[in-house]
Design a protein around this motif. Structure first.
Motif, mmCIF file in Angstrom:
data_model
loop_
_atom_site.group_PDB
_atom_site.id
_atom_site.type_symbol
_atom_site.label_atom_id
_atom_site.label_comp_id
_atom_site.label_asym_id
_atom_site.label_seq_id
_atom_site.Cartn_x
_atom_site.Cartn_y
_atom_site.Cartn_z
ATOM 1 N N ASP A 2 -5.628 9.678 -0.849
ATOM 2 C CA ASP A 2 -5.283 8.730 -1.984
ATOM 3 C C ASP A 2 -4.299 7.641 -1.717
ATOM 4 O OD1 ASP A 2 -6.891 10.158 -4.106
ATOM 5 O OD2 ASP A 2 -5.601 11.805 -3.718
ATOM 6 N N TYR A 3 -4.713 6.488 -2.240
ATOM 7 C CA TYR A 3 -3.962 5.424 -2.061
ATOM 8 C C TYR A 3 -3.613 4.669 -3.246
ATOM 9 C CZ TYR A 3 -4.081 5.755 3.223
ATOM 10 O OH TYR A 3 -3.844 6.332 4.353
ATOM 11 N N VAL A 4 -2.439 3.795 -3.308
ATOM 12 C CA VAL A 4 -2.413 3.045 -4.411
ATOM 13 C C VAL A 4 -1.938 1.391 -3.912
ATOM 14 C CG1 VAL A 4 -0.977 2.220 -6.492
ATOM 15 C CG2 VAL A 4 -1.517 4.681 -6.227
ATOM 16 N N ILE A 5 -2.819 0.525 -4.278
ATOM 17 C CA ILE A 5 -2.552 -0.913 -3.971
ATOM 18 C C ILE A 5 -1.820 -1.661 -4.983
ATOM 19 C CG2 ILE A 5 -3.447 -3.144 -3.249
ATOM 20 C CD1 ILE A 5 -6.146 -1.619 -2.554
ATOM 21 N N LYS A 6 -0.479 -2.410 -4.769
ATOM 22 C CA LYS A 6 0.294 -2.980 -5.750
ATOM 23 C C LYS A 6 0.491 -4.460 -5.259
ATOM 24 C CE LYS A 6 4.349 -2.427 -8.322
ATOM 25 N NZ LYS A 6 5.690 -1.705 -8.519
ATOM 26 N N VAL A 7 0.288 -5.528 -6.306
ATOM 27 C CA VAL A 7 0.835 -6.731 -5.933
ATOM 28 C C VAL A 7 2.320 -6.730 -6.113
ATOM 29 C CG1 VAL A 7 0.595 -9.259 -6.603
ATOM 30 C CG2 VAL A 7 -1.497 -7.721 -6.940
ATOM 31 N N LYS A 8 3.019 -6.983 -4.976
ATOM 32 C CA LYS A 8 4.380 -7.066 -4.840
ATOM 33 C C LYS A 8 5.023 -8.318 -5.445
ATOM 34 C CE LYS A 8 8.256 -6.699 -1.663
ATOM 35 N NZ LYS A 8 8.902 -6.847 -0.247
ATOM 36 N N THR A 9 4.439 -9.554 -5.290
ATOM 37 C CA THR A 9 5.021 -10.791 -5.805
ATOM 38 C C THR A 9 5.308 -10.847 -7.195
ATOM 39 O OG1 THR A 9 4.258 -11.893 -3.798
ATOM 40 C CG2 THR A 9 4.903 -13.188 -5.550
ATOM 41 N N ALA A 10 6.206 -11.075 -7.723
ATOM 42 C CA ALA A 10 6.443 -11.077 -9.309
ATOM 43 C C ALA A 10 5.790 -12.154 -9.646
ATOM 44 C CB ALA A 10 8.119 -11.230 -9.634
ATOM 45 N N LEU A 11 4.968 -12.313 -10.844
ATOM 46 C CA LEU A 11 4.217 -13.195 -11.472
ATOM 47 C C LEU A 11 5.147 -14.283 -12.017
ATOM 48 C CD1 LEU A 11 1.576 -11.533 -13.720
ATOM 49 C CD2 LEU A 11 1.417 -12.011 -11.119
ATOM 50 N N GLY A 12 4.748 -15.506 -11.808
ATOM 51 C CA GLY A 12 5.779 -16.862 -11.966
ATOM 52 C C GLY A 12 6.586 -17.166 -10.673
ATOM 53 N N LEU B 38 0.723 -1.064 -0.101
ATOM 54 C CA LEU B 38 -0.071 0.011 -0.117
ATOM 55 C C LEU B 38 1.064 1.174 0.030
ATOM 56 C CD1 LEU B 38 -3.056 1.022 0.265
ATOM 57 C CD2 LEU B 38 -2.404 1.279 2.672
ATOM 58 N N TYR B 39 0.587 2.079 -1.012
ATOM 59 C CA TYR B 39 1.314 3.358 -1.117
ATOM 60 C C TYR B 39 0.394 4.317 -0.861
ATOM 61 C CZ TYR B 39 5.082 0.582 -3.316
ATOM 62 O OH TYR B 39 6.014 -0.323 -3.422
ATOM 63 N N GLU B 40 0.814 5.494 -0.150
ATOM 64 C CA GLU B 40 -0.057 6.812 0.030
ATOM 65 C C GLU B 40 0.194 7.761 -1.098
ATOM 66 O OE1 GLU B 40 0.643 9.642 3.610
ATOM 67 O OE2 GLU B 40 -0.544 7.953 4.301
ATOM 68 N N GLY B 41 -0.772 8.462 -1.433
ATOM 69 C CA GLY B 41 -0.551 9.040 -2.864
ATOM 70 C C GLY B 41 -1.122 8.515 -4.111
ATOM 71 N N THR B 42 -0.717 9.017 -5.167
ATOM 72 C CA THR B 42 -1.605 8.540 -6.282
ATOM 73 C C THR B 42 -0.836 7.843 -7.285
ATOM 74 O OG1 THR B 42 -0.883 10.684 -7.410
ATOM 75 C CG2 THR B 42 -3.120 10.603 -6.493
ATOM 76 N N THR B 43 0.601 7.242 -6.537
ATOM 77 C CA THR B 43 1.402 6.541 -7.357
ATOM 78 C C THR B 43 1.984 5.417 -6.650
ATOM 79 O OG1 THR B 43 3.191 7.901 -7.120
ATOM 80 C CG2 THR B 43 2.169 8.190 -9.363
ATOM 81 N N ALA B 44 2.429 4.514 -7.109
ATOM 82 C CA ALA B 44 3.036 3.329 -6.323
ATOM 83 C C ALA B 44 4.679 3.552 -6.370
ATOM 84 C CB ALA B 44 2.939 1.914 -6.864
ATOM 85 N N THR B 45 5.224 4.723 -5.885
ATOM 86 C CA THR B 45 6.511 5.021 -5.691
ATOM 87 C C THR B 45 6.920 5.130 -4.233
ATOM 88 O OG1 THR B 45 6.151 7.390 -5.788
ATOM 89 C CG2 THR B 45 6.527 5.920 -8.309
ATOM 90 N N GLY B 46 8.280 5.027 -4.182
ATOM 91 C CA GLY B 46 8.860 5.239 -2.893
ATOM 92 C C GLY B 46 8.603 3.952 -1.969
ATOM 93 N N SER B 47 8.493 4.087 -0.543
ATOM 94 C CA SER B 47 8.254 3.030 0.228
ATOM 95 C C SER B 47 6.965 2.828 0.721
ATOM 96 C CB SER B 47 9.137 3.054 1.700
ATOM 97 O OG SER B 47 10.575 3.333 1.325
#
Length: 907
Positions: A731-741, A695-704
């Protein structure tokens, strides 16, 4: 099933036809019982403390629709509606025992549950979200909801705030000014103040009268963590710095309050008293007193346009003009205030759940004022004011007098009394509760009362019409009772039932050991008030409230609640639900004094009360069970003579308000294998544990990331994940961290296509990233789901090596068994010749057999060749050997795939 069929066959062989029929009937019965067992059961409940578990005082909720769907079906296989007060409160049948998707649907309107007010509670060991995946014979499929404004984590850290009163002038330096006029203390405090066995502790927070003077209404802002309190006009008590229209804001500290003079209704043109052009304060100008010194008449023409009464009614005078001093033991006549009580100044106040609007009951204009605050989290000013006329319940021989307010579930409830003050009788007394709908937007009163009750029922010190006569008593004794009702406060129980708090106006008119008459005569009087607490049960289906009768009422969850009080006659119908009789000290059958508070989940209501300890003239706060009305506990704030000048049994305390915290925000909720790749969570599609999600705070999945979670099984729901304690409107962004495969996600895993995007069963991302904005505090959102699917799994059927079959003997090879794992559609095709018709489709077996082969080179072509493009070939040899010595008995035999071109013949 096979056992039953076998049993039936045995019956046929052993018994007669009649017995066979009986056996068949037995079989049908057993099948029926099996069908009955194939049901989903569970409960929907309110989760006040957000722990995901139904605790003792957290009620079940009726009116929630529960739907179940079989795999790949858009139609329900079963549906039910929650009802009742015992668990489970729904049973859903018709889906068999296979996998089902269960959906909980809140109604869009209603007082008991409403999708615009209630949200899914926090996930826990006893609660999953509103979409759950179970088998058709599952139990304890529970769902919890909450109204964010009710959220609390229990009694720890909760403080009660309450005003106190002292006779005299708080604006003059001395004992009156130095006394405690507003206090705060832990909700759990019990016992009498002072020393000795069972003694309680002193209030931890105090502020003196020189700063605020007397107040009654109290409201607490969870957002600002500050208390608002409003001025009270009370006989024998001088007003504070802001006068009758003053509203003060208090910031609690460890031992006191930082006080801000927040708003003056009168200075801003919203009069709580007479115009400046009204007659000057005094006998013969603003009022006159009858020759017997007991009755006051207000003067002044023309009549005040706000009240229709002589303007002298609203002329208050300074504290000095009223004859008030710095000595709390100095008696005072304070004549004009006698009949101004409940008619001039401010009654109750309350605040909206979002902390943006402060509601104020103006007693003089009989209007509710809505003050819009500039900032809910740091209020410093009022930016807009709107007023609403309180409905007239058509009183007879009197006037409607509003006081109590309660903001609850996006409605503002207003308590009104028909006073009978114009020569009326007891039969003219009644109480009503009106609701202001949509109070934070385009507000409008419902002119039909939601509760109306005549005040003619039997009780200690039977209700009497309001009076302007200071000596209406039938005896000359000092201690007197003259109950004149005022509907001062409204609260709601854990179940959603209404509690009405009645204050006795007479306590504010006469007081404790002070002048009985309005001038000259020195005889004193001590008033024992006669308030009351009544319950009204809510009908969730109709929205109607029904007043208790004979100590009993039907609660919102359908249970019939019976009060513990056995006194008769006492209350509507002969008994009363709440046992608000004194349990110690002087015997009083009505000890409550009209202020109420409810901490949700505790199963009780707190009320101001007197005579609950053995100290004479004590008063404080008591708690009563909302299940049977019984007395729980009591905390004494003062007793007669400690301190001097207190009001003992004569309304010595104001409103009660409890501190609170904003509800956190939780989002989630599931990552799953979307087998059919339709973007919709179907029954039987399993969740995926072990996937890291950021979970990232803001509108992009950047930083920590601010949070990272790993999907896991919760309450049987695989692939569950949640982020908690989020900021409101962020605003938040959710991102799947685990690489596919890698990790929990299989090779060639891809994100599913997004669904319709409007329901809780849709996939929300085709990229593994979701952007969102949270709502207000406590508005949990469990609609963020992530669907993944196994794209063509590019595993070569022959494990990546040439495994071309080898000739053995002279038999042609027409089939081949190939090593294969999860071949995702495709066919073997002969290179350069007519394609072989053999195909392998969606095979996941260890091996696959291809038949109908002829010699040649074959390639496997995947159905989705763009994704799986590796070439896999096999060669089918020609095993028809050439025999040079054909016809002899010494024919050589093929070994391997090489044709025989020569032979050594026997001589």
């Amino acid at each position: 099933m096979s056992n039953f069929i076998s049993l039936s066959k045995n019956f046929r062989g052993l018994f007669s036809v009649r017995q066979t029929v009986c056996a068949v009937l037995f079989l049908m019965l057993m099948l029926s019982l099996m069908s009955v067992q194939a049901q989903v059961t569970g409960s929907v409940f309110r989760d006040y403390n957000g722990n995901g578990t139904k605790d003792t005082n957290e009620p079940l909720v009726s009116g929630i629709t529960v739907n179940a769907y079989s795999a790949n079906s858009a139609s329900t296989c079963g549906t039910a509606v929650t009802t009742g007060s015992t668990a489970p409160n729904y049973t859903l049948t018709g889906c068999g025992t296979a996998a089902v998707r269960v959906e909980f649907v809140l109604p869009s309107t209603g007082l008991c549950a409403n999708s615009g007010i209630d949200f899914a509670s926090f996930a826990g060991t006893g609660n999953a979200t509103s979409i759950q995946f179970v088998n058709g014979n599952s139990t304890n499929v529970n769902f919890a909801i909450h109204n964010p404004s009710d959220y609390n984590t229990g009694t720890t850290g909760v403080n009660a705030f309450i005003p106190c009163y002292i006779s005299g002038d708080p604006l003059v330096s001395g004992a009156v000014a130095d006394a405690d006029w507003f206090v705060g203390y832990p909700y759990t405090n019990t016992g009498p103040v002072g020393t000795g066995t069972g003694a309680g502790t002193e209030p931890s927070q105090k502020v003196n009268g020189a700063i605020i003077g007397p107040t009654w209404g109290v409201a607490y802002s969870k957002q600002a963590k500050k208390v608002f309190t409003s001025a009270l006009l009370k006989r024998h008590v001088g007003l504070g710095k802001l006068g009758s229209g003053g509203i003060y804001m208090l910031e609690p500290t460890a031992t006191s309050f930082n006080v801000t003079e927040f708003y003056d209704m009168d200075a801003n043109g919203h009069r709580t008293r007479a115009l400046a052009t009204a007659p000057a304060y005094g006998s013969g100008t603003s009022y006159s007193i009858a020759a017997d010194n007991s009755t006051i008449t207000y003067l002044g023409t023309p009549n005040d346009p706000l009240t229709g009464k002589p303007s002298g009614l609203g002329v208050i005078g300074t504290n000095a003009q009223r004859g008030l001093t710095a000595n709390p033991l100095d008696p005072s006549y304070d004549p004009a205030a006698f009949d101004q009580v409940g008619k001039v100044g401010i009654g109750d106040i309350d605040i909206s759940d979002d902390g943006k609007y402060l509601f104020v009951m103006n007693l003089y204009s009989r209007k509710v004022f809505r003050l819009e605050l500039n900032n809910a989290y740091n209020p410093t000013s009022v930016v807009a004011v709107t007023s609403y006329d309180v409905p007239d319940p058509a009183c007879t021989n009197g006037t409607y007098r509003p006081w109590g307010l309660k903001f609850f579930r996006n409605k503002l409830y207003v308590g009104v009394i028909c006073s009978g003050e114009d020569g009326g009788a007891v039969a003219d007394l009644s109480a009503s509760v009106f609701e202001l709908n949509n109070p934070t937007a385009a507000a409008a009163f419902n002119t039909t009362a939601v509760v109306t009750l005549p005040l003619t029922y039997d009780k200690e010190n039977d209700p009497k019409p309001w009076t302007n006569n200071s000596n209406p008593f039938s005896t000359t004794q000092e201690a007197q009772r003259y109950g004149t009702p005022l509907l001062s406060d409204i609260e709601f129980t854990d179940n959603g039932d209404m509690v009405l708090g009645f204050m006795d106006r007479s306590g504010h008119q006469w007081g404790e050991e002070n002048r009985r008459y309005l001038k000259t005569a020195t005889t004193s009087v001590t008033i024992s008030t006669s308030g009351d607490i009544l319950a009204a049960g809510l009908n969730c289906s109709t929205g109607a409230f029904t007043l208790e009768n004979n100590g009993t009422f039907t609660s919102a969850n359908g249970s019939v609640l019976v009060g513990s009080s056995t006194l008769t006659p006492e209350g509507p119908g002969g008994k009363e639900f709440f046992n608000d009789n004194s349990v110690a000290g002087d015997p009083h059958r009505e000890s409550s004094t009209g202020a109420l508070a409810v901490l949700k989940g505790q199963g009780e209501v707190m009320s101001t009360a007197f005579a609950q300890n053995k100290n004479s003239g004590d008063a404080g706060t008591m708690t009563l069970s909302t299940t049977d009305g019984s007395f729980n506990d009591y905390y004494q704030l003062y007793y007669r003579g400690n301190p001097d000048g207190i009001f003992a049994k004569a309304n010595g305390l104001g409103d009660i308000e409890l501190s609170g915290i904003e509800a956190p925000i939780e989002i989630g909720n599931r990552i799953w294998k979307d087998t059919d790749k339709d973007g919709i969570q179907d029954a039987g599609e399993d969740g995926v544990d072990g996937v890291e999600i950021e979970l990232y705070e803001g509108t992009t999945a950047t930083g920590s990331p601010v949070q990272t979670v790993t999907s896991a099984t919760l309450n049987g729901q695989k692939g569950s994940w949640f982020f908690t304690n989020l900021k409101a409107n962020q605003d938040y962004v959710i991102k799947v961290k685990t690489a596919l495969g890698a990790g929990a996600l299989a090779t060639c895993t891809a994100f599913s296509p997004t669904g319709a995007g409007t329901t809780l069963i849709d996939n929300n991302t085709s990229t593994g990233t979701i952007t969102l904005k949270t709502g207000n505090a406590g508005e949990n959102n469990h609609s963020f789901d992530i669907g993944v699917n196994e794209a063509p799994v590019c595993v070569k059927p022959n494990a990546g090596t040439d495994q071309s079959p080898t000739c053995v003997g002279n038999t042609a090879i027409t089939s081949a068994t190939l090593a294969a794992t999860a071949v995702a559609g495709g066919a073997w095709t002969q290179v350069g010749n007519t394609p072989n018709t053999a195909t392998i489709t969606n095979s996941s077996s260890a091996t696959s057999t291809v038949t109908g082969l002829v010699p040649g080179v074959y390639q496997f072509i995947w159905a989705t060749s763009a994704t799986c493009s590796d070439t896999v070939e096999i060669t089918i040899p020609n095993c028809a050997c050439v025999k040079p010595n054909a016809g002899t008995d010494q024919s050589p035999t093929c070994v391997g795939n090489t044709a025989i071109t020569s032979a050594t013949l026997a001589a």
